[in-house]
Design an enzyme around this catalytic site. Structure first.
Site, mmCIF file in Angstrom:
data_model
loop_
_atom_site.group_PDB
_atom_site.id
_atom_site.type_symbol
_atom_site.label_atom_id
_atom_site.label_comp_id
_atom_site.label_asym_id
_atom_site.label_seq_id
_atom_site.Cartn_x
_atom_site.Cartn_y
_atom_site.Cartn_z
ATOM 1 N N ALA A 1 0.864 -1.184 0.000
ATOM 2 C CA ALA A 1 0.000 0.000 0.000
ATOM 3 C C ALA A 1 0.900 1.233 0.000
ATOM 4 C CB ALA A 1 -0.889 -0.004 1.240
ATOM 5 N N LYS A 2 0.503 2.258 -0.739
ATOM 6 C CA LYS A 2 1.293 3.495 -0.731
ATOM 7 C C LYS A 2 0.814 4.359 0.428
ATOM 8 C CE LYS A 2 2.733 5.690 -4.495
ATOM 9 N NZ LYS A 2 4.186 5.558 -4.619
ATOM 10 N N VAL A 3 1.282 4.026 1.617
ATOM 11 C CA VAL A 3 0.876 4.726 2.833
ATOM 12 C C VAL A 3 1.798 5.934 3.025
ATOM 13 C CG1 VAL A 3 0.555 4.509 5.328
ATOM 14 C CG2 VAL A 3 0.201 2.514 3.844
#
Ligand code: PMP
Length: 312
Positions: free
Chosen positions: A155-157
């Protein structure tokens, strides 16, 4: 006139007017997920092509799902809003679109639940990130890539990117262009903002997702071009650090970095220390594809101006 625009709380506005309060949860705790999408300018055609918008929107939704965040807009709405943002910004050069889904509540307290979710978009001009012709000089970072057991790596957190920022700064302050992060097991994971691939005996090899890479859209694009246009075989398997030193070629892929050759790792030249011929062939086809010069890949592109469905 070209002006960077934003979309926020249901409205388009100049980027300079798009503001959030300082108590916003996402600002305090990094509780947000994001994407990066390029628009690539083709001067001959006078057209700006957004690249694989739908795939980026899908990954944004996956990031949001992993983080239990609600993304109220549908994929079609988001694709339309991104297109309209580009139309309204009127740039005739390469641009970058940043969607963010974020915890918008202005409250204190570390958690993911019982908070409002919102999303925003903005666009800004964006040129080269790494030098695609000279190639990148890289170092193995002393920071390890965050593990999926700590922060979901696929996930691109937003908060996760402190890991990447530390690696990038360490590399640049040490005189390199980019840092390569090993995972917790000591295997090659990826660059601070790019996937990595090597070429050995005519095969392209890339680390698998379980080595904590971001599942890159540019990598998938480059591998498809490598197979279809250059007839290369592709293998997904774990890569060791020392394999980077003896690879025939090494390259990085990313929305920002495109396809960039790696010419040096830890001061060891890759091959003869010049951009590899296969990488440069691949880069050439990739640049043609993303600027609308290869009709077989037209499905990846959203032409901003000729395809403008907006009354702007
Ligand atoms: N890894 C990381 C950590 C990144 O930030 C990016 C850029 N989004 C990539 C890989 C490459 O992914 P993509 O090709 O989808 O931009």
């Amino acid at each position: 006139m070209s002006i960077p625009m934003a979309y926020m709380r249901g409205e388009f506005m100049p980027l300079a007017d798009a503001k959030i309060g300082i108590m916003t949860h996402a600002f305090n705790y990094g509780t947000a997920v994001f994407e990066g999408i390029r628009g690539n300018w083709n001067g001959d055609q006078g057209e700006l092509y957004l690249f694989r918008v739908r795939e980026h929107v899908e990954r944004l939704r996956q990031s949001a799902k992993i983080m239990r965040m609600e993304l109220k807009a549908s994929d079609d709405e988001l694709v339309g809003q991104i297109h309209e943002l580009a139309v309204r910004s009127e740039f005739r050069e390469d641009v970058y679109v940043r969607p963010i889904v974020y915890k918008s509540s202005e409250v204190l307290g570390v958690r993911m639940h019982d908070l409002q979710d919102d999303y925003l978009l903005f666009l800004a001009p964006f040129g080269a990130y790494l030098d695609p012709e000279a190639g990148a000089r890289c170092m193995t970072s002393s920071w390890r890539r965050v593990d999926d057991t700590s922060i979901p790596a696929r996930a691109k957190v937003n908060g996760l990117y402190v890991n990447n920022a530390m690696a990038k700064t360490e590399a640049q302050l040490s005189g390199f262009d980019e840092g390569i992060l090993l995972n917790q097991d000591g295997h090659v994971s990826e660059g601070s903002g790019e996937n990595i691939a090597i070429l050995r005996r005519g095969r392209i090899i890339t680390p698998p997702p379980q080595d904590n890479i971001l599942e890159g859209i540019t990598l998938e694009t480059a591998l498809r071009i490598a197979r279809e246009e250059l007839g290369l075989e592709v293998e997904e398997r774990t890569i060791d650090r020392s394999e980077l030193y003896i690879a025939d070629e090494v390259f990085m892929t990313g929305t920002a970095a495109h396809v960039t050759p790696v010419v040096e790792v830890d001061r060891v030249p890759v091959g003869d220390g010049r951009p590899g011929p296969v990488t440069m062939q691949l880069q050439n086809r990739y640049f043609q594809a993303i600027t609308g010069r290869l009709p077989q890949y037209a499905e990846w592109l959203t032409p901003v101006y000729s395809g403008a469905a907006v009354g702007a």
